[in-house]
Design an enzyme around this catalytic site. Structure first.
Site, mmCIF file in Angstrom:
data_model
loop_
_atom_site.group_PDB
_atom_site.id
_atom_site.type_symbol
_atom_site.label_atom_id
_atom_site.label_comp_id
_atom_site.label_asym_id
_atom_site.label_seq_id
_atom_site.Cartn_x
_atom_site.Cartn_y
_atom_site.Cartn_z
ATOM 1 N N CYS A 1 0.833 -1.111 -0.072
ATOM 2 C CA CYS A 1 0.076 0.142 0.120
ATOM 3 C C CYS A 1 1.091 1.205 -0.141
ATOM 4 O O CYS A 1 0.595 2.144 -0.748
ATOM 5 C CB CYS A 1 -1.096 -0.008 1.311
HETATM 6 N N1 PCA Z 1 -3.172 -4.250 2.219
HETATM 7 C C1 PCA Z 1 -1.658 -4.269 2.114
HETATM 8 C C2 PCA Z 1 -1.228 -4.549 0.567
HETATM 9 C C3 PCA Z 1 -2.529 -4.939 0.032
HETATM 10 C C4 PCA Z 1 -3.508 -4.511 0.871
HETATM 11 O O1 PCA Z 1 -4.887 -4.698 0.535
HETATM 12 C C5 PCA Z 1 -0.980 -3.241 2.650
HETATM 13 O O2 PCA Z 1 -1.546 -2.488 3.376
HETATM 14 O O3 PCA Z 1 0.129 -2.686 2.308
#
Ligand code: PCA
Length: 215
Positions: free
Chosen positions: A143
């Site tokens: 993210c």
């Molecule tokens: N959350 C992860 C990566 C994919 C998602 O939905 C994150 O918070 O990095």
């Protein structure tokens, strides 16, 4: 019509029904507050994600970009304030890669701040009777990577670009003991829609309301 890009992620690790990808798909093709919304479901793959996101930004030239992902354990949706140029993965991506202390972009700036009106979005949620907050770290996983990349790649003048982390939904919540904090997917979808509409409608500087944290 102004174009907006909304992204969510597909499955990874224990998150087999990622609500962020589901919500992005639901919003694809909708018109929200004068925005023509296009959606992409991004792979949780540190190499592949770059090309999917770059293609979307290049082809759409969006004026608003709202990236979303799930963050198990968060108590409510959170608008992220900052993306850092660090990949330090606590768990592997779906291709079993675990970068440690590698940059998202070689030679890029240390960090980018969100250009979404983060305080106005939280205020919009609260006015709608929904909990939410400003988060000061998006982590060092995918993210944060896509948030950093989107800020790095989006060259539309005045574009609003940022990231919203979502808690899990009730079905996933009860797979853990004690259950994780959760919010129904319809409510999460509404909060992503509000993030888009506030980003489209809020003019000028962000609201000057508190959203900081001691740590
Ligand atoms: N959350 C992860 C990566 C994919 C998602 O939905 C994150 O918070 O990095």
């Amino acid at each position: 019509m102004t174009r907006a890009l909304v992204t969510g992620f597909g499955a990874y690790a224990t998150e087999t029904d990622n609500p962020s990808g589901l919500i992005a798909q639901r919003l694809d093709g909708q018109q929200i507050a004068g925005l023509d919304v296009a959606a992409r479901v991004l792979p949780v793959d540190t190499e592949l994600v770059h090309d999917v996101l770059a293609e979307a930004i290049e082809s759409l030239q969006p004026a608003v970009v709202v990236l979303t992902g799930v963050a198990p354990g968060r108590t409510a949706p959170a608008v992220e304030r900052v993306a850092v140029n660090v990949r330090d993965f606590p768990i592997p991506d779906t291709a079993q890669r675990v970068p440690i202390d590698e940059p998202v972009v070689d030679g890029g700036p240390a960090a980018y701040l969100s250009t979404l009106p983060v305080k106005a979005i939280v205020d919009g949620w609260r006015r709608a009777g929904l909990a939410g907050y400003v988060s000061n770290t998006a982590g060092t996983y995918l993210c944060n990577q896509v948030f950093y990349l989107a800020r790095h790649l989006c060259r539309v003048p005045g574009a609003r670009v940022g990231m919203v982390h979502l808690p899990v939904t009730p079905a996933r919540s009860t797979a853990s003991t004690p259950p994780l904090p959760s919010v129904p997917v319809e409510v999460l979808e509404h909060q992503v829609r509000l993030a888009l509409s506030v980003s489209a409608e809020h003019q000028g500087d962000d609201l000057r309301i508190g959203g900081g944290a001691i740590s």
